[in-house]
Design a protein around this motif. Structure first.
Motif, short mmCIF file in Angstrom:
data_model
loop_
_atom_site.label_atom_id
_atom_site.label_comp_id
_atom_site.label_asym_id
_atom_site.label_seq_id
_atom_site.Cartn_x
_atom_site.Cartn_y
_atom_site.Cartn_z
N SER A 281 0.83 -1.21 0.00
CA SER A 281 0.00 0.00 0.00
C SER A 281 0.86 1.25 0.00
N ALA A 282 1.95 1.23 0.79
CA ALA A 282 2.86 2.38 0.82
C ALA A 282 3.51 2.57 -0.55
N GLY A 283 3.90 1.48 -1.19
CA GLY A 283 4.50 1.56 -2.52
C GLY A 283 3.53 2.11 -3.55
N VAL A 284 2.27 1.66 -3.49
CA VAL A 284 1.26 2.16 -4.42
C VAL A 284 1.03 3.64 -4.18
N GLU A 285 1.00 4.04 -2.91
CA GLU A 285 0.80 5.44 -2.58
C GLU A 285 1.95 6.31 -3.11
N ALA A 286 3.19 5.82 -2.94
CA ALA A 286 4.36 6.56 -3.43
C ALA A 286 4.31 6.67 -4.95
N CYS A 287 3.94 5.59 -5.63
CA CYS A 287 3.84 5.62 -7.10
C CYS A 287 2.76 6.58 -7.55
N GLU A 288 1.65 6.59 -6.84
CA GLU A 288 0.56 7.49 -7.19
C GLU A 288 0.98 8.94 -7.03
N GLU A 289 1.69 9.25 -5.95
CA GLU A 289 2.19 10.61 -5.74
C GLU A 289 3.18 10.99 -6.83
N ALA A 290 4.08 10.06 -7.19
CA ALA A 290 5.06 10.33 -8.24
C ALA A 290 4.37 10.55 -9.59
N ARG A 291 3.32 9.78 -9.88
CA ARG A 291 2.58 9.95 -11.13
C ARG A 291 1.90 11.32 -11.17
N GLU A 292 1.27 11.71 -10.06
CA GLU A 292 0.61 13.02 -10.01
C GLU A 292 1.63 14.16 -10.18
N ARG A 293 2.82 14.01 -9.52
CA ARG A 293 3.86 15.03 -9.64
C ARG A 293 4.36 15.08 -11.08
N ALA A 294 4.52 13.92 -11.72
CA ALA A 294 4.98 13.89 -13.12
C ALA A 294 3.95 14.54 -14.04
N GLU A 295 2.67 14.31 -13.77
CA GLU A 295 1.63 14.95 -14.58
C GLU A 295 1.67 16.47 -14.44
N ARG A 296 1.87 16.95 -13.19
CA ARG A 296 1.96 18.41 -12.98
C ARG A 296 3.19 18.98 -13.70
N GLU A 297 4.34 18.29 -13.61
CA GLU A 297 5.56 18.77 -14.27
C GLU A 297 5.40 18.76 -15.79
N LEU A 298 4.73 17.72 -16.32
CA LEU A 298 4.50 17.64 -17.76
C LEU A 298 3.60 18.79 -18.22
N ALA A 299 2.56 19.06 -17.46
CA ALA A 299 1.67 20.17 -17.81
C ALA A 299 2.43 21.49 -17.80
N ALA A 300 3.32 21.68 -16.79
CA ALA A 300 4.11 22.91 -16.72
C ALA A 300 5.08 22.99 -17.90
N GLU A 301 5.70 21.88 -18.28
CA GLU A 301 6.62 21.85 -19.42
C GLU A 301 5.89 22.15 -20.72
N LEU A 302 4.67 21.59 -20.88
CA LEU A 302 3.90 21.86 -22.10
C LEU A 302 3.54 23.35 -22.20
N LYS A 303 3.18 23.94 -21.06
CA LYS A 303 2.87 25.37 -21.06
C LYS A 303 4.11 26.19 -21.42
N LEU A 304 5.26 25.81 -20.84
CA LEU A 304 6.50 26.52 -21.11
C LEU A 304 6.90 26.35 -22.57
N SER A 305 6.75 25.12 -23.10
CA SER A 305 7.08 24.89 -24.51
C SER A 305 6.18 25.71 -25.42
N ALA A 306 4.88 25.74 -25.09
CA ALA A 306 3.95 26.53 -25.89
C ALA A 306 4.33 28.02 -25.85
N LEU A 307 4.73 28.52 -24.69
CA LEU A 307 5.14 29.91 -24.56
C LEU A 307 6.37 30.20 -25.41
N TRP A 308 7.41 29.33 -25.34
CA TRP A 308 8.62 29.52 -26.13
C TRP A 308 8.34 29.44 -27.62
N GLU A 309 7.45 28.49 -27.99
CA GLU A 309 7.12 28.37 -29.41
C GLU A 309 6.40 29.63 -29.89
N LYS A 310 5.52 30.18 -29.08
CA LYS A 310 4.80 31.40 -29.44
C LYS A 310 5.78 32.56 -29.62
#
Length: 182
Positions: free
Chosen positions: A135-164
């Motif tokens: 359960s602790a491992g699943v929880e850690a993986c879930e937190e890492a997945r959510e953090r990766a999703e947030r970082e990906l969204a931030a990177e996509l926004k930054l990429s879109a800004l630079w491309e613009k």
């Protein structure tokens, strides 16, 4: 092919005859041997059991005199010391011995059950710890997945800004032209 009109009568009669023969055979099989031995025993005048002489006026009603026991079994076991020792024991001693044996069996069974319960508790504890780790491992993986999703969204926004900004300064994407031509 049609049956003759009286076919059912013969079939029923044969069935009844077979049923009666089976019944008579079973009756002869169950009653015959005991009746045979009873008639054979009375014809020779032999008595299967010797008469017993008992003195029931004694105070110990539960003990059986050794003479009666020995007379009823004849010479069987007279030379066996274990048999003689068992025959000399009184009823209370035999019952107490039986109770002690039952108590020993019950104690052994209880010890075995306790050992099985301890093993079960250990296995339960082990599996519970493993489940908590999982359960602790699943929880850690879930937190890492959510953090990766947030970082990906931030990177996509930054990429879109630079491309613009790059397009505003005249940049064109050569890769997109090559894909559209093919």
């Amino acid at each position: 092919m049609a049956y003759p009109p009286d076919h059912g009568i013969y079939t029923n009669a044969v069935f009844r005859l077979v049923l009666v023969l089976v019944g008579v055979s079973l009756l002869g099989y169950t009653v015959g041997p005991p009746l045979y031995w009873r008639l054979k025993g009375n014809s020779t005048g032999q008595v299967s059991c010797p008469s017993c002489v008992c003195d029931c006026s004694s105070e110990d009603l539960f003990s059986v005199p050794l003479e009666i026991v020995n007379s009823s079994i004849g010479d069987c076991g007279k030379n066996d010391p274990d048999m003689n020792e068992e025959m000399e024991k009184d009823l209370v001693a035999l019952l107490s011995e039986e109770l002690s044996l039952l108590k020993a069996v019950a104690n052994d069974t209880m010890e075995h059950t306790k050992a099985l319960m301890m093993d079960t508790r250990k296995a339960y504890s082990h599996y519970q710890k493993e489940a908590e780790k999982c359960s602790a491992g699943v929880e850690a993986c879930e937190e890492a997945r959510e953090r990766a999703e947030r970082e990906l969204a931030a990177e996509l926004k930054l990429s879109a800004l630079w491309e613009k900004r790059a397009r505003e300064h005249g940049w064109t994407d050569n890769r997109r032209r090559a894909h559209s031509r093919s």
